[in-house]
Motif scaffolding. Structure first.
Motif, PDB file in Angstrom:
ATOM      1  N   CYS A  57       0.848  -1.197   0.000  1.00 15.33           N
ATOM      2  CA  CYS A  57       0.000   0.000   0.000  1.00 15.33           C
ATOM      3  C   CYS A  57       0.880   1.241   0.000  1.00 15.33           C
ATOM      4  N   ARG A  58       0.601   2.159  -0.907  1.00 13.60           N
ATOM      5  CA  ARG A  58       1.446   3.361  -1.022  1.00 13.60           C
ATOM      6  C   ARG A  58       1.206   4.349   0.109  1.00 13.60           C
ATOM      7  N   GLU A  59       0.164   4.134   0.914  1.00  9.80           N
ATOM      8  CA  GLU A  59      -0.094   5.035   2.047  1.00  9.80           C
ATOM      9  C   GLU A  59       0.328   4.423   3.376  1.00  9.80           C
ATOM     10  N   THR A  60      -0.048   3.162   3.602  1.00 11.05           N
ATOM     11  CA  THR A  60       0.244   2.542   4.897  1.00 11.05           C
ATOM     12  C   THR A  60       1.566   1.786   4.906  1.00 11.05           C
ATOM     13  N   GLY A  61       2.045   1.379   3.726  1.00  9.67           N
ATOM     14  CA  GLY A  61       3.272   0.600   3.652  1.00  9.67           C
ATOM     15  C   GLY A  61       3.068  -0.866   3.983  1.00  9.67           C
ATOM     16  N   LYS A  62       1.821  -1.249   4.264  1.00 12.20           N
ATOM     17  CA  LYS A  62       1.517  -2.647   4.580  1.00 12.20           C
ATOM     18  C   LYS A  62       1.110  -3.387   3.312  1.00 12.20           C
ATOM     19  N   LEU A  63       1.142  -4.710   3.391  1.00 12.91           N
ATOM     20  CA  LEU A  63       0.747  -5.514   2.240  1.00 12.91           C
ATOM     21  C   LEU A  63      -0.759  -5.419   2.000  1.00 12.91           C
ATOM     22  N   ILE A  64      -1.113  -5.253   0.748  1.00 13.53           N
ATOM     23  CA  ILE A  64      -2.512  -5.286   0.340  1.00 13.53           C
ATOM     24  C   ILE A  64      -2.900  -6.766   0.304  1.00 13.53           C
ATOM     25  N   PRO A  65      -4.046  -7.136   0.873  1.00 15.85           N
ATOM     26  CA  PRO A  65      -4.433  -8.555   0.895  1.00 15.85           C
ATOM     27  C   PRO A  65      -4.500  -9.157  -0.509  1.00 15.85           C
ATOM     28  N   LYS A  66      -4.120 -10.431  -0.601  1.00 17.00           N
ATOM     29  CA  LYS A  66      -4.109 -11.137  -1.889  1.00 17.00           C
ATOM     30  C   LYS A  66      -5.477 -11.107  -2.560  1.00 17.00           C
ATOM     31  N   GLU A  67      -6.539 -11.233  -1.771  1.00 20.70           N
ATOM     32  CA  GLU A  67      -7.886 -11.259  -2.344  1.00 20.70           C
ATOM     33  C   GLU A  67      -8.161  -9.967  -3.113  1.00 20.70           C
ATOM     34  N   ARG A  68      -7.742  -8.840  -2.553  1.00 21.60           N
ATOM     35  CA  ARG A  68      -7.946  -7.552  -3.222  1.00 21.60           C
ATOM     36  C   ARG A  68      -7.116  -7.486  -4.506  1.00 21.60           C
ATOM     37  N   LEU A  69      -5.889  -7.952  -4.449  1.00 22.21           N
ATOM     38  CA  LEU A  69      -5.017  -7.898  -5.623  1.00 22.21           C
ATOM     39  C   LEU A  69      -5.495  -8.836  -6.726  1.00 22.21           C
ATOM     40  N   ARG A  70      -6.097  -9.940  -6.338  1.00 25.30           N
ATOM     41  CA  ARG A  70      -6.638 -10.842  -7.362  1.00 25.30           C
ATOM     42  C   ARG A  70      -7.839 -10.199  -8.054  1.00 25.30           C
ATOM     43  N   ALA A  71      -8.624  -9.436  -7.294  1.00 28.37           N
ATOM     44  CA  ALA A  71      -9.801  -8.765  -7.863  1.00 28.37           C
ATOM     45  C   ALA A  71      -9.414  -7.497  -8.618  1.00 28.37           C
ATOM     46  N   VAL A  72      -8.472  -6.727  -8.057  1.00 27.17           N
ATOM     47  CA  VAL A  72      -8.023  -5.464  -8.654  1.00 27.17           C
ATOM     48  C   VAL A  72      -6.491  -5.504  -8.688  1.00 27.17           C
TER      49      VAL A  72
END
Length: 126
Positions: free
Chosen positions: A96-111
């Motif tokens: 995440c460009r704001e939090t620096g944490k990993l974006i969940p895989k489910e979100r990345l698979r969808a978007v």
């Protein structure tokens, strides 16, 4: 156990495959939209012959304008997918460009071109 700060190379390869598949389809869709706007495949005189069917011409113009807008949106989508591929190469994909944490895989698979986690997006950060 420390929180994971980036996806593994294997995970990045999985996302790369998803993105490449979406990119291929997006490019085909863009070409189809572009051809519709420019009448690329047209071999008739429908756009050059004189006509008095004003309403039909208006509908055709409106349809071409809508196709033009859709083509622009599709090009932006293609650019976002290409940027995601660059992030994969840089090994910064999914962060995440704001939090620096990993974006969940489910979100990345969808978007797959997402750069914000749901939390950052919902907080109104742009």
């Amino acid at each position: 156990m420390a929180e994971k700060t980036r996806y593994t190379d294997e995970e990045l390869e999985e996302f790369k495959a998803i993105i490449l598949e979406k990119l291929d389809k997006a490019k085909r869709d863009y070409e189809q939209l572009r051809d519709g706007v420019t009448n690329y495949e047209g071999n008739d005189v429908s756009d050059t012959s004189p006509t008095f069917k004003v309403l039909e011409e208006g509908a055709t113009t409106l349809s071409k304008e809508e196709s033009g807008r859709l083509a622009q949106r599709q090009m932006k989508f293609i650019q976002n997918l290409q940027a995601a591929l660059v992030r994969i190469e840089n090994k910064t994909y999914g962060i995440c460009r704001e939090t620096g944490k990993l974006i969940p895989k489910e979100r990345l698979r969808a978007v797959p071109h997402a750069t914000l986690s749901i939390e950052a997006k919902e907080s109104g950060v742009k």
